[in-house]
Design a protein around this motif. Structure first.
Motif, PDB file in Angstrom:
ATOM      1  N   LYS A   1      -4.053   1.516  19.401  1.00 34.52           N
ATOM      2  CA  LYS A   1      -5.152   0.681  18.936  1.00 34.52           C
ATOM      3  C   LYS A   1      -6.117   0.438  20.093  1.00 34.52           C
ATOM      4  N   LEU A   2      -7.399   0.403  19.773  1.00 34.81           N
ATOM      5  CA  LEU A   2      -8.429   0.175  20.784  1.00 34.81           C
ATOM      6  C   LEU A   2      -8.959  -1.258  20.775  1.00 34.81           C
ATOM      7  N   THR A   3      -8.538  -2.032  19.802  1.00 35.77           N
ATOM      8  CA  THR A   3      -8.981  -3.418  19.715  1.00 35.77           C
ATOM      9  C   THR A   3      -7.751  -4.319  19.668  1.00 35.77           C
TER      10      THR A   3
ATOM     11  N   TYR B   1      -2.594  -3.433  22.445  1.00 36.40           N
ATOM     12  CA  TYR B   1      -3.614  -2.398  22.286  1.00 36.40           C
ATOM     13  C   TYR B   1      -3.875  -1.803  23.668  1.00 36.40           C
ATOM     14  N   VAL B   2      -4.747  -0.793  23.733  1.00 36.57           N
ATOM     15  CA  VAL B   2      -5.082  -0.183  25.024  1.00 36.57           C
ATOM     16  C   VAL B   2      -6.504  -0.621  25.386  1.00 36.57           C
ATOM     17  N   PRO B   3      -6.625  -1.599  26.293  1.00 35.01           N
ATOM     18  CA  PRO B   3      -7.960  -2.077  26.669  1.00 35.01           C
ATOM     19  C   PRO B   3      -8.792  -0.992  27.355  1.00 35.01           C
ATOM     20  N   ARG B   4     -10.096  -0.998  27.087  1.00 33.20           N
ATOM     21  CA  ARG B   4     -10.986  -0.009  27.677  1.00 33.20           C
ATOM     22  C   ARG B   4     -10.960  -0.072  29.206  1.00 33.20           C
ATOM     23  N   ALA B   5     -10.986  -1.274  29.751  1.00 31.29           N
ATOM     24  CA  ALA B   5     -10.987  -1.417  31.215  1.00 31.29           C
ATOM     25  C   ALA B   5      -9.726  -0.806  31.819  1.00 31.29           C
ATOM     26  N   THR B   6      -8.616  -0.967  31.153  1.00 34.25           N
ATOM     27  CA  THR B   6      -7.360  -0.385  31.631  1.00 34.25           C
ATOM     28  C   THR B   6      -7.415   1.131  31.554  1.00 34.25           C
TER      29      THR B   6
END
Length: 160
Positions: free
Chosen positions: A68-70, A37-42
């Motif tokens: 995906k965000l999760t 997924y694509v982590p928010r922090a990244t």
């Protein structure tokens, strides 16, 4: 570009696509392939590093169904809804999966064990209806089989 510190993995991904047209989407693909997924922090680090508004990154992530965000569940459960599977009862399998897992398609269970997806065709039409968990295909599945199939993936009890 800003001098935002990136992890080595993300820095290598950015360098791989540096200066190439359409690089943002390719960078996001590689990040998702790395983490699932694509982590928010990244995303935030990437926005600062590339000097791109975070909103632009999220426009891309939310526009494409692929991203995906999760975090995904440990086991990917795919219910085939191709024509052959659909005609042989795949919608019943999907409803049973939803009920047993307590999630809808595109979601992961609270314990992080399963992620449920609907796919258009797994290429196993002669075995319809099919579900796939990770790399294992289950053929001619009925609603009554679903609980037993999922039980194969239950976490082992931790000895106290």
């Amino acid at each position: 570009m800003h001098e935002e510190k990136l992890s080595v993995d993300i820095e290598n991904i950015v360098k791989k696509w540096e200066g190439k047209k359409g690089s943002l989407i390719m960078i996001l693909h590689d990040i998702q392939n790395l983490y699932g997924y694509v982590p928010r922090a990244t995303s935030l680090q990437l926005a600062n590093y590339l000097d791109v508004p975070l909103a632009r990154i999220y426009e891309v992530i939310t526009f494409y169904h692929f991203f995906k965000l999760t975090p995904p569940g440990k086991h990917l459960v795919q219910v085939c809804m191709g024509t052959a599977c659909y005609l042989k009862g795949a919608s019943d399998l999907l409803h049973e999966m939803r009920d047993l897992l307590g999630v809808r398609e595109g979601e992961s269970t609270k314990d992080g064990l399963f992620h449920l997806e609907v796919v258009r065709c797994l290429g196993c039409c002669g075995l319809a209806p099919v579900i796939k968990i990770d790399d294992k295909v289950y053929s001619k599945v009925t609603k009554d089989h679903v609980a037993d199939i999922l039980a194969e993936y239950e976490p082992e009890e931790v000895a106290k």
